[in-house]
Design a protein around this motif. Structure first.
Motif, PDB file in Angstrom:
ATOM      1  N   PRO A  51     -20.072 -17.612  24.384  1.00 46.26           N
ATOM      2  CA  PRO A  51     -18.655 -17.298  24.564  1.00 46.26           C
ATOM      3  C   PRO A  51     -18.258 -16.126  23.660  1.00 46.26           C
ATOM      4  N   VAL A  52     -17.435 -15.305  24.195  1.00 49.74           N
ATOM      5  CA  VAL A  52     -16.971 -14.136  23.453  1.00 49.74           C
ATOM      6  C   VAL A  52     -15.756 -14.541  22.635  1.00 49.74           C
ATOM      7  N   ILE A  53     -15.826 -14.290  21.355  1.00 49.65           N
ATOM      8  CA  ILE A  53     -14.718 -14.614  20.461  1.00 49.65           C
ATOM      9  C   ILE A  53     -13.943 -13.323  20.236  1.00 49.65           C
ATOM     10  N   GLU A  54     -12.679 -13.404  20.566  1.00 52.08           N
ATOM     11  CA  GLU A  54     -11.869 -12.211  20.392  1.00 52.08           C
ATOM     12  C   GLU A  54     -11.401 -12.148  18.947  1.00 52.08           C
ATOM     13  N   LEU A  55     -11.666 -11.051  18.337  1.00 46.93           N
ATOM     14  CA  LEU A  55     -11.225 -10.843  16.960  1.00 46.93           C
ATOM     15  C   LEU A  55      -9.877 -10.148  16.998  1.00 46.93           C
ATOM     16  N   LYS A  56      -8.980 -10.680  16.220  1.00 48.13           N
ATOM     17  CA  LYS A  56      -7.662 -10.089  16.170  1.00 48.13           C
ATOM     18  C   LYS A  56      -7.712  -8.922  15.188  1.00 48.13           C
ATOM     19  N   GLN A  57      -7.323  -7.789  15.659  1.00 49.95           N
ATOM     20  CA  GLN A  57      -7.355  -6.621  14.790  1.00 49.95           C
ATOM     21  C   GLN A  57      -6.108  -6.633  13.908  1.00 49.95           C
ATOM     22  N   PRO A  58      -6.300  -6.250  12.661  1.00 49.78           N
ATOM     23  CA  PRO A  58      -5.129  -6.231  11.782  1.00 49.78           C
ATOM     24  C   PRO A  58      -4.136  -5.178  12.251  1.00 49.78           C
ATOM     25  N   GLU A  59      -2.873  -5.514  12.069  1.00 50.92           N
ATOM     26  CA  GLU A  59      -1.844  -4.568  12.470  1.00 50.92           C
ATOM     27  C   GLU A  59      -1.843  -3.394  11.502  1.00 50.92           C
ATOM     28  N   PRO A  60      -1.688  -2.222  12.015  1.00 49.94           N
ATOM     29  CA  PRO A  60      -1.697  -1.062  11.118  1.00 49.94           C
ATOM     30  C   PRO A  60      -0.480  -1.100  10.193  1.00 49.94           C
ATOM     31  N   GLN A  61      -0.723  -0.855   8.921  1.00 50.45           N
ATOM     32  CA  GLN A  61       0.361  -0.866   7.944  1.00 50.45           C
ATOM     33  C   GLN A  61       1.042   0.484   7.968  1.00 50.45           C
ATOM     34  N   GLU A  62       2.331   0.424   7.714  1.00 55.14           N
ATOM     35  CA  GLU A  62       3.071   1.673   7.693  1.00 55.14           C
ATOM     36  C   GLU A  62       2.775   2.399   6.395  1.00 55.14           C
ATOM     37  N   ARG A  63       2.603   3.671   6.515  1.00 56.55           N
ATOM     38  CA  ARG A  63       2.325   4.477   5.325  1.00 56.55           C
ATOM     39  C   ARG A  63       3.628   4.735   4.582  1.00 56.55           C
ATOM     40  N   PRO A  64       3.544   4.757   3.278  1.00 53.81           N
ATOM     41  CA  PRO A  64       4.767   5.123   2.548  1.00 53.81           C
ATOM     42  C   PRO A  64       5.065   6.587   2.808  1.00 53.81           C
ATOM     43  N   GLN A  65       6.333   6.860   2.954  1.00 58.99           N
ATOM     44  CA  GLN A  65       6.698   8.231   3.257  1.00 58.99           C
ATOM     45  C   GLN A  65       6.487   9.106   2.032  1.00 58.99           C
ATOM     46  N   ALA A  66       6.036  10.284   2.287  1.00 61.73           N
ATOM     47  CA  ALA A  66       5.766  11.225   1.200  1.00 61.73           C
ATOM     48  C   ALA A  66       7.092  11.684   0.593  1.00 61.73           C
ATOM     49  N   LYS A  67       7.066  11.948  -0.707  1.00 67.85           N
ATOM     50  CA  LYS A  67       8.264  12.423  -1.406  1.00 67.85           C
ATOM     51  C   LYS A  67       8.525  13.842  -0.938  1.00 67.85           C
ATOM     52  N   PRO A  68       9.799  14.161  -0.807  1.00 69.09           N
ATOM     53  CA  PRO A  68      10.092  15.526  -0.363  1.00 69.09           C
ATOM     54  C   PRO A  68       9.703  16.536  -1.447  1.00 69.09           C
ATOM     55  N   ALA A  69       9.287  17.690  -1.006  1.00 67.74           N
ATOM     56  CA  ALA A  69       8.882  18.740  -1.969  1.00 67.74           C
ATOM     57  C   ALA A  69      10.120  19.240  -2.692  1.00 67.74           C
ATOM     58  N   PRO A  70       9.970  19.563  -3.969  1.00 72.56           N
ATOM     59  CA  PRO A  70      11.134  20.053  -4.711  1.00 72.56           C
ATOM     60  C   PRO A  70      11.585  21.408  -4.172  1.00 72.56           C
TER      61      PRO A  70
END
Length: 135
Positions: A108-127
């Motif tokens: 039997p094929v066991i379906e592996l649940k893929q982890p949900e992609p985490q959101e990346r922290p937004q980069a700080k704006p350049a000065p």
């Protein structure tokens, strides 16, 4: 003299002029390369070079005639029939006995649940950069 596989065996004993007449008839008959006559000729190793020479003579004779193009096509087909290599017949072999293997149930094929992609922290704006005008 007729053109046939049995007549080809006697061609070795013909004079050059008689052989030329026979080859000329053979060329103009335009038999396919796998015909019995060509097979009989290829089985006679001493006859093949003589026929090549006669074909060259026929090509030289046809040069300049009104039928030169047609004769050259026929002669080239005759040369190709001389060069044709026929593989020896394949012997019939017995087919191997195939044993039946019981079909196994697939795992039997066991379906592996893929982890949900985490959101990346937004980069700080350049000065902000200030440019000064050259003075």
């Amino acid at each position: 003299m007729a053109i046939g596989p049995s007549a080809v065996e006697r061609w070795l004993d013909l004079s050059t002029e008689e052989l030329r007449a026979q080859v000329s008839r053979l060329v103009s008959s335009r038999l396919p390369g796998d015909h019995a006559v060509w097979q009989a000729i290829r089985r006679q190793p001493a006859l093949v070079p003589r026929i090549r020479g006669v074909l060259s003579g026929l090509a030289a004779t046809a040069a300049g005639s009104k039928d030169e193009a047609m004769q050259k096509v026929w002669i080239s087909k005759a040369r190709a029939a001389l060069d044709q290599v026929v593989p020896p017949p394949v012997k019939a072999t017995r087919k191997p006995v195939v044993k039946e293997v019981p079909v196994e149930e697939p795992e039997p094929v066991i379906e592996l649940k893929q982890p949900e992609p985490q959101e990346r922290p937004q980069a700080k704006p350049a000065p902000a950069m200030l440019f000064q005008e050259p003075s």
